[in-house]
Motif scaffolding. Sequence first.
Motif, mmCIF file in Angstrom:
data_model
loop_
_atom_site.group_PDB
_atom_site.id
_atom_site.type_symbol
_atom_site.label_atom_id
_atom_site.label_comp_id
_atom_site.label_asym_id
_atom_site.label_seq_id
_atom_site.Cartn_x
_atom_site.Cartn_y
_atom_site.Cartn_z
ATOM 1 N N ARG A 101 33.287 99.460 33.163
ATOM 2 C CA ARG A 101 32.365 100.826 33.498
ATOM 3 C C ARG A 101 33.009 101.890 32.446
ATOM 4 O O ARG A 101 31.868 102.442 32.073
ATOM 5 C CB ARG A 101 32.708 100.946 34.710
ATOM 6 N N MET A 102 33.960 102.158 32.113
ATOM 7 C CA MET A 102 34.562 103.242 31.399
ATOM 8 C C MET A 102 34.054 102.661 29.921
ATOM 9 O O MET A 102 33.571 103.548 29.175
ATOM 10 C CB MET A 102 35.966 103.382 31.178
ATOM 11 N N ALA A 103 34.103 101.542 29.359
ATOM 12 C CA ALA A 103 33.512 101.306 28.191
ATOM 13 C C ALA A 103 32.426 101.287 27.836
ATOM 14 O O ALA A 103 31.930 101.752 26.969
ATOM 15 C CB ALA A 103 34.264 100.020 27.706
ATOM 16 N N GLY A 104 31.469 100.832 28.934
ATOM 17 C CA GLY A 104 30.108 100.828 28.931
ATOM 18 C C GLY A 104 29.500 102.370 28.903
ATOM 19 O O GLY A 104 28.909 102.464 27.893
ATOM 20 N N LYS A 105 30.173 103.201 29.586
ATOM 21 C CA LYS A 105 29.938 104.670 29.558
ATOM 22 C C LYS A 105 29.955 105.256 28.244
ATOM 23 O O LYS A 105 29.090 106.054 27.644
ATOM 24 C CB LYS A 105 30.399 105.469 30.524
ATOM 25 N N LEU A 106 31.444 104.849 27.571
ATOM 26 C CA LEU A 106 31.480 105.462 26.187
ATOM 27 C C LEU A 106 30.471 104.830 25.292
ATOM 28 O O LEU A 106 29.992 105.572 24.391
ATOM 29 C CB LEU A 106 32.946 104.961 25.931
ATOM 30 N N LEU A 107 30.175 103.614 25.095
ATOM 31 C CA LEU A 107 29.299 102.946 24.235
ATOM 32 C C LEU A 107 27.928 103.574 24.418
ATOM 33 O O LEU A 107 27.131 103.646 23.510
ATOM 34 C CB LEU A 107 29.078 101.329 24.441
ATOM 35 N N HIS A 108 27.462 103.625 25.938
ATOM 36 C CA HIS A 108 26.290 104.370 25.977
ATOM 37 C C HIS A 108 26.042 105.674 25.550
ATOM 38 O O HIS A 108 25.086 106.058 24.959
ATOM 39 C CB HIS A 108 26.163 104.468 27.548
ATOM 40 N N SER A 109 27.095 106.478 25.364
ATOM 41 C CA SER A 109 27.005 107.888 24.910
ATOM 42 C C SER A 109 27.152 107.928 23.336
ATOM 43 O O SER A 109 26.634 108.752 22.833
ATOM 44 C CB SER A 109 28.312 108.829 25.533
ATOM 45 N N MET A 110 27.658 106.978 22.803
ATOM 46 C CA MET A 110 27.850 106.768 21.284
ATOM 47 C C MET A 110 26.765 105.844 20.601
ATOM 48 O O MET A 110 26.928 105.843 19.477
ATOM 49 C CB MET A 110 29.310 106.482 21.241
ATOM 50 N N HIS A 111 26.171 105.170 21.279
ATOM 51 C CA HIS A 111 25.119 104.432 20.824
ATOM 52 C C HIS A 111 24.257 105.073 19.715
ATOM 53 O O HIS A 111 24.197 104.277 18.782
ATOM 54 C CB HIS A 111 24.322 103.787 21.991
ATOM 55 N N LYS A 112 23.601 105.990 19.920
ATOM 56 C CA LYS A 112 22.666 106.690 18.947
ATOM 57 C C LYS A 112 23.210 107.069 17.836
ATOM 58 O O LYS A 112 22.801 106.879 16.883
ATOM 59 C CB LYS A 112 21.898 107.704 19.768
ATOM 60 N N LEU A 113 24.547 107.727 18.010
ATOM 61 C CA LEU A 113 25.350 108.259 16.924
ATOM 62 C C LEU A 113 25.845 107.289 16.117
ATOM 63 O O LEU A 113 25.760 107.246 14.734
ATOM 64 C CB LEU A 113 26.694 109.026 17.582
ATOM 65 N N LEU A 114 26.255 105.881 16.795
ATOM 66 C CA LEU A 114 26.768 104.850 15.885
ATOM 67 C C LEU A 114 25.539 104.283 15.163
ATOM 68 O O LEU A 114 25.847 104.051 13.895
ATOM 69 C CB LEU A 114 27.358 103.692 16.723
ATOM 70 N N GLY A 115 24.400 104.240 15.663
ATOM 71 C CA GLY A 115 23.422 103.676 14.927
ATOM 72 C C GLY A 115 22.846 104.667 13.704
ATOM 73 O O GLY A 115 22.740 104.082 12.458
ATOM 74 N N TRP A 116 22.755 105.792 13.916
ATOM 75 C CA TRP A 116 22.537 106.803 12.932
ATOM 76 C C TRP A 116 23.549 106.909 11.871
ATOM 77 O O TRP A 116 23.412 106.989 10.640
ATOM 78 C CB TRP A 116 22.338 108.309 13.404
ATOM 79 N N ALA A 117 24.839 106.711 12.102
ATOM 80 C CA ALA A 117 25.860 106.526 11.305
ATOM 81 C C ALA A 117 25.879 105.519 10.560
ATOM 82 O O ALA A 117 25.945 105.453 9.208
ATOM 83 C CB ALA A 117 27.277 107.041 11.820
ATOM 84 N N THR A 118 25.454 104.442 10.892
ATOM 85 C CA THR A 118 25.295 103.042 10.268
ATOM 86 C C THR A 118 24.102 103.177 9.022
ATOM 87 O O THR A 118 24.298 102.594 7.999
ATOM 88 C CB THR A 118 24.885 101.983 11.338
ATOM 89 N N LEU A 119 23.240 103.695 9.602
ATOM 90 C CA LEU A 119 21.917 103.980 8.736
ATOM 91 C C LEU A 119 22.363 104.876 7.458
ATOM 92 O O LEU A 119 22.022 104.696 6.396
ATOM 93 C CB LEU A 119 20.627 104.705 9.600
ATOM 94 N N ILE A 120 23.116 106.017 7.874
ATOM 95 C CA ILE A 120 23.382 107.028 6.904
ATOM 96 C C ILE A 120 24.312 106.173 5.876
ATOM 97 O O ILE A 120 24.157 106.426 4.680
ATOM 98 C CB ILE A 120 24.058 108.198 7.280
ATOM 99 N N LEU A 121 25.386 105.630 6.259
ATOM 100 C CA LEU A 121 26.329 104.946 5.333
ATOM 101 C C LEU A 121 25.764 103.870 4.556
ATOM 102 O O LEU A 121 25.955 103.593 3.392
ATOM 103 C CB LEU A 121 27.503 104.383 6.092
ATOM 104 N N ILE A 122 24.719 102.898 5.045
ATOM 105 C CA ILE A 122 24.064 101.937 4.514
ATOM 106 C C ILE A 122 23.111 102.476 3.402
ATOM 107 O O ILE A 122 23.231 102.024 2.070
ATOM 108 C CB ILE A 122 23.076 101.113 5.319
ATOM 109 N N ALA A 123 22.433 103.647 3.601
ATOM 110 C CA ALA A 123 21.757 104.491 2.521
ATOM 111 C C ALA A 123 22.428 104.975 1.325
ATOM 112 O O ALA A 123 22.175 104.737 0.204
ATOM 113 C CB ALA A 123 20.930 105.637 3.289
ATOM 114 N N ALA A 124 23.847 105.643 1.598
ATOM 115 C CA ALA A 124 24.657 105.924 0.556
ATOM 116 C C ALA A 124 25.117 104.800 -0.252
ATOM 117 O O ALA A 124 25.186 104.886 -1.337
ATOM 118 C CB ALA A 124 25.801 106.908 1.336
ATOM 119 N N HIS A 125 25.799 103.710 0.602
ATOM 120 C CA HIS A 125 25.996 102.616 -0.095
ATOM 121 C C HIS A 125 25.054 102.059 -0.844
ATOM 122 O O HIS A 125 25.112 101.695 -2.157
ATOM 123 C CB HIS A 125 26.394 101.641 1.030
#
Length: 222
Positions: A101-125
């Motif tokens: 439950r704790m890990a799920g709530k953490l990932l849920h709150s960070m899911h979009k942030l992780l997605g955008w960070a992935t896109l930005i780093l891929i773009a820079a790379h």
Amino acid sequence: MKTKKTIWIPAIIAVTVAALLVIYQYYISSISGSGSGPRPPEGGVSNVSAGHMGRPPGGKGHGGNGELFKTLGTISVFLGAAAFSWFWFKRRLRSPSMLIRMAGKLLHSMHKLLGWATLILIAAHGVYFLITKFQDHKTYTGLASFTIMLGIAGYGFFINKVRNKWMRTVHRSLGLLWVPVLLLHAGGSAIMAVSATLTVGILVWILEKMAGKKTTPIPENR
């Protein structure tokens, strides 16, 4: 039905473009022999054909900007894996396991942030290596990976704005389709990231089973 078909159109376009880029890359490789120059010697790594680890035009060798942007690409792979790991927790936010439950709530709150960070780093790379090593043998698989990632990000952005169950289905499907393209482009890094994601899924399943057994009431003897 019309809305359902319309929702899929951008995804179909993204996947088609990605597939054409991959096919074109292998076509170039087939007519040139190796795709980007001489093959590395047995037991060693060639500066020309070792992907983004080689020497970019301008005389810079290992380290420096090339190594930095290669590292950003590797980080983006693992951030993408972390974002995808939310899938294992999506239906388990009321799991009998407090850890899940704790890990799920953490990932849920960070899911979009992780997605955008992935896109930005891929773009820079990608932008860096497009400028410095456009003839690299991983260029087109990288573009294919970025195309699908753009689709994932686009659907993720509109999920809460377009109330349609198919949005999430397409978003998730593109995430799965991203994996084989990423494996072609990133190789070992992608294999490790996928393995880590699968390991998380297995651990979630085990923890939930263990917690379920602990909370199962023991039947009274009559």
